[in-house]
Design a protein around this motif. Structure first.
Motif, PDB file in Angstrom:
ATOM      1  N   ALA A  74      53.333  46.550  15.020  1.00 14.46           N
ATOM      2  CA  ALA A  74      52.728  47.386  16.057  1.00 14.46           C
ATOM      3  C   ALA A  74      52.217  46.495  17.178  1.00 14.46           C
ATOM      4  N   ALA A  75      52.121  47.054  18.365  1.00 14.43           N
ATOM      5  CA  ALA A  75      51.646  46.296  19.520  1.00 14.43           C
ATOM      6  C   ALA A  75      50.764  47.184  20.382  1.00 14.43           C
ATOM      7  N   LEU A  76      49.756  46.574  20.987  1.00 14.81           N
ATOM      8  CA  LEU A  76      48.841  47.269  21.885  1.00 14.81           C
ATOM      9  C   LEU A  76      48.801  46.536  23.214  1.00 14.81           C
ATOM     10  N   GLN A  77      48.676  47.296  24.286  1.00 17.40           N
ATOM     11  CA  GLN A  77      48.470  46.702  25.603  1.00 17.40           C
ATOM     12  C   GLN A  77      47.573  47.621  26.413  1.00 17.40           C
ATOM     13  N   GLY A  78      46.663  47.036  27.185  1.00 14.72           N
ATOM     14  CA  GLY A  78      45.768  47.822  28.016  1.00 14.72           C
ATOM     15  C   GLY A  78      45.541  47.151  29.354  1.00 14.72           C
ATOM     16  N   ARG A  79      45.207  47.961  30.351  1.00 17.46           N
ATOM     17  CA  ARG A  79      44.952  47.437  31.689  1.00 17.46           C
ATOM     18  C   ARG A  79      43.946  48.338  32.393  1.00 17.46           C
ATOM     19  N   GLY A  80      43.009  47.722  33.120  1.00 20.99           N
ATOM     20  CA  GLY A  80      42.057  48.453  33.937  1.00 20.99           C
ATOM     21  C   GLY A  80      42.021  47.880  35.339  1.00 20.99           C
ATOM     22  N   ASP A  81      41.955  48.746  36.349  1.00 20.96           N
ATOM     23  CA  ASP A  81      41.933  48.323  37.751  1.00 20.96           C
ATOM     24  C   ASP A  81      40.776  48.991  38.477  1.00 20.96           C
ATOM     25  N   ILE A  82      40.089  48.217  39.303  1.00 21.25           N
ATOM     26  CA  ILE A  82      39.009  48.728  40.145  1.00 21.25           C
ATOM     27  C   ILE A  82      39.216  48.199  41.558  1.00 21.25           C
ATOM     28  N   TRP A  83      39.131  49.095  42.532  1.00 15.84           N
ATOM     29  CA  TRP A  83      39.120  48.697  43.943  1.00 15.84           C
ATOM     30  C   TRP A  83      38.005  49.474  44.617  1.00 15.84           C
ATOM     31  N   ALA A  84      37.153  48.772  45.357  1.00 13.66           N
ATOM     32  CA  ALA A  84      36.022  49.439  46.005  1.00 13.66           C
ATOM     33  C   ALA A  84      35.758  48.802  47.356  1.00 13.66           C
ATOM     34  N   ALA A  85      35.628  49.640  48.376  1.00 17.49           N
ATOM     35  CA  ALA A  85      35.272  49.167  49.710  1.00 17.49           C
ATOM     36  C   ALA A  85      33.756  49.036  49.796  1.00 17.49           C
ATOM     37  N   LEU A  86      33.286  47.915  50.291  1.00 14.35           N
ATOM     38  CA  LEU A  86      31.856  47.716  50.467  1.00 14.35           C
ATOM     39  C   LEU A  86      31.371  48.556  51.652  1.00 14.35           C
ATOM     40  N   PRO A  87      30.070  48.894  51.699  1.00 13.68           N
ATOM     41  CA  PRO A  87      29.596  49.910  52.650  1.00 13.68           C
ATOM     42  C   PRO A  87      29.456  49.450  54.091  1.00 13.68           C
ATOM     43  N   TRP A  88      29.965  48.290  54.450  1.00  9.89           N
ATOM     44  CA  TRP A  88      29.842  47.887  55.847  1.00  9.89           C
ATOM     45  C   TRP A  88      31.211  47.504  56.414  1.00  9.89           C
ATOM     46  N   ARG A  89      31.315  47.647  57.726  1.00  9.10           N
ATOM     47  CA  ARG A  89      32.522  47.277  58.459  1.00  9.10           C
ATOM     48  C   ARG A  89      32.143  46.335  59.590  1.00  9.10           C
ATOM     49  N   ALA A  90      33.112  45.550  60.035  1.00 10.54           N
ATOM     50  CA  ALA A  90      32.892  44.650  61.164  1.00 10.54           C
ATOM     51  C   ALA A  90      34.084  44.763  62.102  1.00 10.54           C
ATOM     52  N   ARG A  91      33.887  45.447  63.244  1.00  6.94           N
ATOM     53  CA  ARG A  91      34.927  45.610  64.256  1.00  6.94           C
ATOM     54  C   ARG A  91      36.222  46.158  63.660  1.00  6.94           C
ATOM     55  N   GLY A  92      36.094  47.186  62.853  1.00  6.28           N
ATOM     56  CA  GLY A  92      37.260  47.831  62.276  1.00  6.28           C
ATOM     57  C   GLY A  92      37.796  47.177  61.023  1.00  6.28           C
ATOM     58  N   THR A  93      37.194  46.087  60.577  1.00  5.89           N
ATOM     59  CA  THR A  93      37.631  45.399  59.363  1.00  5.89           C
ATOM     60  C   THR A  93      36.780  45.850  58.184  1.00  5.89           C
ATOM     61  N   ARG A  94      37.428  46.267  57.115  1.00  8.19           N
ATOM     62  CA  ARG A  94      36.733  46.744  55.927  1.00  8.19           C
ATOM     63  C   ARG A  94      36.786  45.672  54.841  1.00  8.19           C
ATOM     64  N   ILE A  95      35.640  45.382  54.242  1.00  5.29           N
ATOM     65  CA  ILE A  95      35.552  44.410  53.160  1.00  5.29           C
ATOM     66  C   ILE A  95      35.614  45.160  51.830  1.00  5.29           C
ATOM     67  N   ALA A  96      36.448  44.677  50.916  1.00  9.20           N
ATOM     68  CA  ALA A  96      36.619  45.352  49.632  1.00  9.20           C
ATOM     69  C   ALA A  96      36.719  44.325  48.518  1.00  9.20           C
ATOM     70  N   ILE A  97      36.495  44.798  47.305  1.00 12.35           N
ATOM     71  CA  ILE A  97      36.633  43.968  46.120  1.00 12.35           C
ATOM     72  C   ILE A  97      37.593  44.659  45.165  1.00 12.35           C
ATOM     73  N   SER A  98      38.497  43.885  44.570  1.00 17.99           N
ATOM     74  CA  SER A  98      39.418  44.442  43.580  1.00 17.99           C
ATOM     75  C   SER A  98      39.375  43.584  42.326  1.00 17.99           C
ATOM     76  N   SER A  99      39.529  44.241  41.185  1.00 17.53           N
ATOM     77  CA  SER A  99      39.466  43.536  39.912  1.00 17.53           C
ATOM     78  C   SER A  99      40.459  44.158  38.942  1.00 17.53           C
ATOM     79  N   THR A 100      41.093  43.313  38.140  1.00 19.77           N
ATOM     80  CA  THR A 100      42.045  43.769  37.130  1.00 19.77           C
ATOM     81  C   THR A 100      41.769  43.052  35.817  1.00 19.77           C
TER      82      THR A 100
END
Length: 362
Positions: A74-100
């Motif tokens: 038997a074999a198991l595999q799992g994956r989780g992904d998170i992407w979130a934009a931080l609450p501030w912008r700078a001249r149209g640029t959005r800062i975000a964090i992603s994790s896997t």
């Protein structure tokens, strides 16, 4: 580095591409064959659950696979992904964090896991990022590496085709290697198809290429048949070897896939819905929904929670909203169960295989 368990990403390659609503859960049942570069191969029966939820500022995803192999293993595999934009912008640029986070295990082998965290700055259709990736294989010391990322994506309006290109440079054990991945996705009313081409370039580890394709066809709004095939490159962080694969199955969805009410002629350029002003920040949206018993609207301004519209008779439904000037995104929920993209209104990809309509408040 000792090689860990074989990769079962072949069976996750056709995990749900479409996200009809802004949250979705599904279960896939399928079978497939994986073949290694050395000539050995195995087949498996797999159950693959998955779930996702996203808003305009966040994405959460989880998927897994339980596989029964030849010989009783038997074999198991799992994956989780998170992407979130931080609450501030700078001249149209959005800062975000992603994790896997990803992990694999075989009853007749060993286990392995990897984790990735990247901070990125996104602007329009382009993003730059940097972060750290680490991996550990059972009975072996873990490794960490610096990763730099550049990615771009383009929607070929008014067609349901999206293009993407990602370049990732990784500094592992004192040596750089670079992966370049190009993708093409077609997101039709019932059919979702994608193709991916990967190239890895390194003077030390050697250069290699891989390609894969997947197809998903919705027999009903909650049942899809799936097929995928191709190959993938070696993963040095989990010790997964290079291999080719072919797989197929069916997937059952908890939420119904959004279907367009009608299809506009290809030559017509659709425009965003423009809300009717009522004074101050109050605007009115109005739709014609023949045969509907109830209609609700869910959008980027209310965290995609359906709010009921009022029936005016003659299949006309409306609702007053308090929205400042700007561009918003929405879908309708008809009769409490079916997410619908209104006909005759401009749409964009929701990034997960579905479509969302565009609303302008002037």
């Amino acid at each position: 580095m000792h090689l860990g368990p074989v990769s079962f990403s072949a069976f996750l390659a056709i995990a749900p591409i479409a996200l009809s609503a802004q949250q979705q859960a599904s279960l896939g049942v399928g079978a497939g064959v994986v073949r290694y570069a050395g000539g050995s191969s195995f087949s498996a029966l797999t159950l693959a659950p998955a779930a996702q939820r996203f808003t305009t500022a966040t994405y959460l995803g989880a998927s897994g696979a339980v596989s029964w192999l030849e010989g009783g293993a038997a074999a198991l595999q799992g994956r989780g992904d998170i992407w979130a934009a931080l609450p501030w912008r700078a001249r149209g640029t959005r800062i975000a964090i992603s994790s896997t986070l990803a992990a694999s295990w075989r009853s007749d082998g060993i286990g392995s896991a990897s984790g990735l965290m990247v901070f990125e700055a996104a602007r329009s259709n382009f993003a730059l990022g940097a972060g750290v990736i680490s991996g550990v294989i059972e009975h072996e010391p873990g490794v960490e590496a610096l990763r730099l990322r550049a990615r771009g994506w383009w929607q070929a309006d008014p067609t349901p085709v999206q293009l993407s290109l990602t370049t990732e440079a990784t500094h592992l054990l004192g040596v750089w290697y670079t992966d370049v991945v190009g993708g093409l996705t077609y997101d039709g009313s019932r059919t979702v198809a994608s193709m991916w081409v990967t190239g890895r370039f390194s003077g030390t580890y050697g250069s290699a290429g891989a390609a894969s394709a997947s197809l998903q066809y919705f027999v009903t709004p909650t049942i899809a048949v799936e097929a995928a095939g191709g190959n993938y490159l070696r993963d040095p962080f989990q010790g997964l070897p290079r291999a080719g694969f072919v797989s197929g199955g069916i997937r059952l969805f908890a939420a119904r896939r959004a279907m367009a009410v009608t299809t506009a002629p290809a030559r017509v350029v659709l425009q965003p819905l423009v809300a009717i002003p009522r004074g101050g920040d109050t605007v009115v949206v109005r739709f014609r929904m023949p045969g509907a018993h109830s209609v609700a609207i869910a959008g980027s301004w209310n965290d995609w929670k359906p709010d009921k519209l009022t029936g005016l008779g003659g299949d006309i439904w409306e609702r007053a909203l308090r929205l400042p000037r700007g561009t918003y995104y929405f879908n309708l929920v008809v009769d409490g169960r079916e997410w619908v993209v209104p006909s005759g209104i401009a749409t964009i990809s929701d990034g997960m295989g579905g479509q969302i309509a565009v609303l302008n408040v002037l």
